[in-house]
Motif scaffolding. Structure first.
Motif, PDB file in Angstrom:
ATOM      1  N   VAL A  64     -34.513   4.358 -42.845  1.00 16.37           N
ATOM      2  CA  VAL A  64     -34.813   3.191 -43.269  1.00 16.37           C
ATOM      3  C   VAL A  64     -34.943   2.333 -41.846  1.00 16.37           C
ATOM      4  O   VAL A  64     -34.145   2.358 -41.174  1.00 16.37           O
ATOM      5  N   ALA A  65     -36.021   1.612 -41.571  1.00 20.42           N
ATOM      6  CA  ALA A  65     -36.235   0.824 -40.387  1.00 20.42           C
ATOM      7  C   ALA A  65     -35.364  -0.243 -40.189  1.00 20.42           C
ATOM      8  O   ALA A  65     -34.514  -0.546 -41.235  1.00 20.42           O
ATOM      9  N   GLU A  66     -34.725  -0.530 -38.948  1.00 18.40           N
ATOM     10  CA  GLU A  66     -33.722  -1.010 -38.445  1.00 18.40           C
ATOM     11  C   GLU A  66     -33.569  -2.498 -38.879  1.00 18.40           C
ATOM     12  O   GLU A  66     -32.570  -3.338 -39.390  1.00 18.40           O
ATOM     13  N   GLY A  67     -35.148  -3.364 -38.911  1.00 19.60           N
ATOM     14  CA  GLY A  67     -34.848  -4.582 -39.386  1.00 19.60           C
ATOM     15  C   GLY A  67     -34.530  -4.533 -41.018  1.00 19.60           C
ATOM     16  O   GLY A  67     -33.966  -5.523 -41.464  1.00 19.60           O
ATOM     17  N   ILE A  68     -34.994  -3.632 -41.622  1.00 16.60           N
ATOM     18  CA  ILE A  68     -34.675  -3.673 -43.185  1.00 16.60           C
ATOM     19  C   ILE A  68     -33.055  -3.400 -43.462  1.00 16.60           C
ATOM     20  O   ILE A  68     -32.462  -4.275 -44.184  1.00 16.60           O
ATOM     21  N   GLN A  69     -32.542  -2.576 -42.644  1.00 12.33           N
ATOM     22  CA  GLN A  69     -30.983  -2.304 -42.670  1.00 12.33           C
ATOM     23  C   GLN A  69     -30.389  -3.589 -42.198  1.00 12.33           C
ATOM     24  O   GLN A  69     -29.418  -4.029 -43.027  1.00 12.33           O
ATOM     25  N   GLU A  70     -30.701  -4.568 -41.445  1.00 10.85           N
ATOM     26  CA  GLU A  70     -30.234  -5.524 -41.035  1.00 10.85           C
ATOM     27  C   GLU A  70     -30.103  -6.662 -42.221  1.00 10.85           C
ATOM     28  O   GLU A  70     -29.426  -7.321 -42.212  1.00 10.85           O
ATOM     29  N   ALA A  71     -31.419  -6.767 -42.823  1.00 11.46           N
ATOM     30  CA  ALA A  71     -31.693  -7.608 -43.703  1.00 11.46           C
ATOM     31  C   ALA A  71     -30.799  -7.349 -45.070  1.00 11.46           C
ATOM     32  O   ALA A  71     -30.179  -8.176 -45.741  1.00 11.46           O
ATOM     33  N   MET A  72     -30.573  -6.043 -45.071  1.00 12.86           N
ATOM     34  CA  MET A  72     -29.678  -5.452 -46.281  1.00 12.86           C
ATOM     35  C   MET A  72     -28.373  -5.897 -46.074  1.00 12.86           C
ATOM     36  O   MET A  72     -27.544  -6.315 -47.062  1.00 12.86           O
ATOM     37  N   GLY A 308     -47.738  -8.772 -47.159  1.00 12.99           N
ATOM     38  CA  GLY A 308     -47.790  -7.900 -45.937  1.00 12.99           C
ATOM     39  C   GLY A 308     -46.539  -7.329 -45.763  1.00 12.99           C
ATOM     40  O   GLY A 308     -45.686  -7.173 -46.746  1.00 12.99           O
ATOM     41  N   ASP A 309     -46.168  -7.306 -44.564  1.00 19.22           N
ATOM     42  CA  ASP A 309     -44.697  -6.351 -44.284  1.00 19.22           C
ATOM     43  C   ASP A 309     -43.571  -7.240 -44.605  1.00 19.22           C
ATOM     44  O   ASP A 309     -43.532  -8.607 -44.496  1.00 19.22           O
ATOM     45  N   LEU A 310     -42.391  -6.906 -45.152  1.00 15.99           N
ATOM     46  CA  LEU A 310     -41.201  -7.344 -45.579  1.00 15.99           C
ATOM     47  C   LEU A 310     -40.016  -6.753 -45.141  1.00 15.99           C
ATOM     48  O   LEU A 310     -40.214  -5.627 -45.088  1.00 15.99           O
ATOM     49  N   ASN A 311     -38.980  -7.418 -44.737  1.00 17.61           N
ATOM     50  CA  ASN A 311     -37.694  -6.571 -44.502  1.00 17.61           C
ATOM     51  C   ASN A 311     -36.878  -6.687 -45.501  1.00 17.61           C
ATOM     52  O   ASN A 311     -35.873  -5.976 -45.982  1.00 17.61           O
ATOM     53  N   TYR A 312     -37.210  -7.495 -46.674  1.00 19.17           N
ATOM     54  CA  TYR A 312     -36.192  -7.735 -47.905  1.00 19.17           C
ATOM     55  C   TYR A 312     -36.973  -8.392 -48.844  1.00 19.17           C
ATOM     56  O   TYR A 312     -38.043  -9.193 -48.621  1.00 19.17           O
TER      57      TYR A 312
END
Length: 423
Positions: A64-72, A308-312
């Protein structure tokens, strides 16, 4: 703030509905349903048949991309109602806490998530070490995630370990089935004036296929919830739905059941008509894959995919909110028009969570500097409640006091722009 016209919020649990397909296979739970305590067939009778730096996700096969992990992780500091978890372990709530929950959870070490019921009369705390608590009584260990149903009728929670699904119910002692308690007394806990019970059911989550039903397999990773519908992701990012009591048949045939590599999943069900036995829904399911690819199907899919792209992404009933990598929010859903103006002012965000508190729509967020944001939409009010709160400066809210319960037992409050005042 935006003025609002009247719009009735309605959310009834689907008992039987045909949408995007029909049917579904009901998998009975081992002991009793969390909602009503009915006895069920034992499991023994069931057939057990972004270009960001990526890192391992819970030790599984999905990255999982770091930005998504941080948002989670940031979303875990938020609840679906009026509780916030500060970095120092303090718990902040609008008004004094119900039943001492905030003080009890502030006193626990390393709490990473508070799962709250819609009524906020039931809250569970999950620690970094995987211990699940009700107040200060440990209910389970080895837990990876926990979610509450988002309706205030027949409230129930689901939690998971690596390989086991647990249903958790909090009820009055008089409502507990004495015979079942005698069979497994170790799964019952008397805490204050409530009794907490958990039971295992590994045969409830499936792909809902009538022709080729696949039960949840692999290592379990995370959960999602909408109404009394629960969603499970394994470490390969495959999606399963709880159909233990047959309430999830409206999802049969939907595209999301074939998705994989999903890092998170959520749904929004907004009732548009019908009656209690045959409701009509606007139904949307969406999520984000480990590499940041956004997936969506159902009523608002096209608009979500256009973001487009989303982190969460976080969804509940008539509200769907996406968090962009830049830290801004995208909003759609039946109720979006009533909150868009206020949410547009929130920037540099790290996490977001959508929910409701006894029928009042809630959007919570936290930014990368540690500022928390809270919005409540109620169609009976002329303006939204919008609050900004920091650990250092307190709350800017002229409508109510916010209380901070600290790990050392001290209590302070803030409101109207005042700092934290000791109580």
């Amino acid at each position: 703030m935006r003025k609002k016209t009247g719009l009735i919020l309605a959310g009834a649990l689907a008992l039987a509905v045909t949408l995007n397909g029909c049917g579904g296979s009901g998998a009975a739970s081992e002991e009793e349903k969390a909602a009503g305590g009915q006895e069920n067939v034992s499991d023994e009778n069931k057939d057990p048949s972004g270009e960001e730096e990526a890192s391992s996700f819970d030790g599984g096969s999905l990255t999982v991309a770091e930005g998504i992990q941080e948002a989670m992780a940031a979303a875990d500091t938020l609840t679906t109602g009026e509780y916030f978890l500060l970095p120092d372990g303090s718990v902040v709530t609008r008004g004094e806490t119900i039943d001492n929950f905030a003080a009890d959870y502030a006193a626990l070490p390393d709490v990473k998530k508070i799962a709250d019921s819609s009524s906020q009369t039931e809250l569970l705390a999950l620690t970094e070490g995987g211990d699940l608590y009700f107040h200060q009584t440990k209910i389970l260990s080895g837990i990876k995630d926990v979610v509450y149903s988002t309706t205030n009728v027949n409230q129930a929670a689901v939690c998971i370990s690596d390989d086991t699904v647990y249903y958790v119910a909090v009820r009055d002692p008089a409502d507990v089935n004495a015979r079942l308690r005698d069979m497994k007394p170790e799964t019952y806990f008397d805490v204050g004036n409530k009794t907490v019970n958990y039971f295992e059911s590994n045969y409830s989550f499936s792909n809902l296929s009538e022709e080729n039903m696949v039960l949840a397999e692999g290592t379990y990773a995370s959960l999602g919830a909408e109404k009394r519908d629960f969603f499970l992701l394994n470490d390969a990012g495959q999606v399963y739905v709880d159909n233990s009591d047959g309430v999830s048949t409206e999802y049969v045939g939907m595209e999301f059941l074939g998705w994989d590599n999903m890092a998170l999943i959520d749904a929004a069900k907004y009732r548009t008509g019908g009656d209690a036995l045959d409701p009509e829904w606007e139904l949307t399911v969406a999520g984000i894959q480990g590499d940041g690819t956004v997936k969506a199907c159902g009523f608002y899919a096209d608009e979500i995919l256009s973001w487009g792209d989303l982190n969460y992404i976080s969804m509940d009933e008539g509200m769907i909110v996406g968090l962009t990598p830049e830290g801004t929010l995208k909003v759609t859903g039946t109720l979006a028009q009533y909150v868009q103006e206020d949410l547009a002012a929130w920037t540099n965000l790290a996490g977001v969570k959508v929910g409701n508190h006894t029928g009042t729509v809630v959007v919570n967020a936290v930014d990368r500097d540690g500022t928390f944001y809270h919005l409540q939409y109620d169609d009976k009010m002329s303006e939204n409640v919008v609050v900004t709160m920091t650990a250092e400066g307190g709350c800017k809210d002229g409508t109510s006091w916010w209380y901070r319960y600290s790990p050392d037992g001290t209590i302070s409050r803030s409101g109207g722009g005042n700092g934290w005042e000791a109580q």
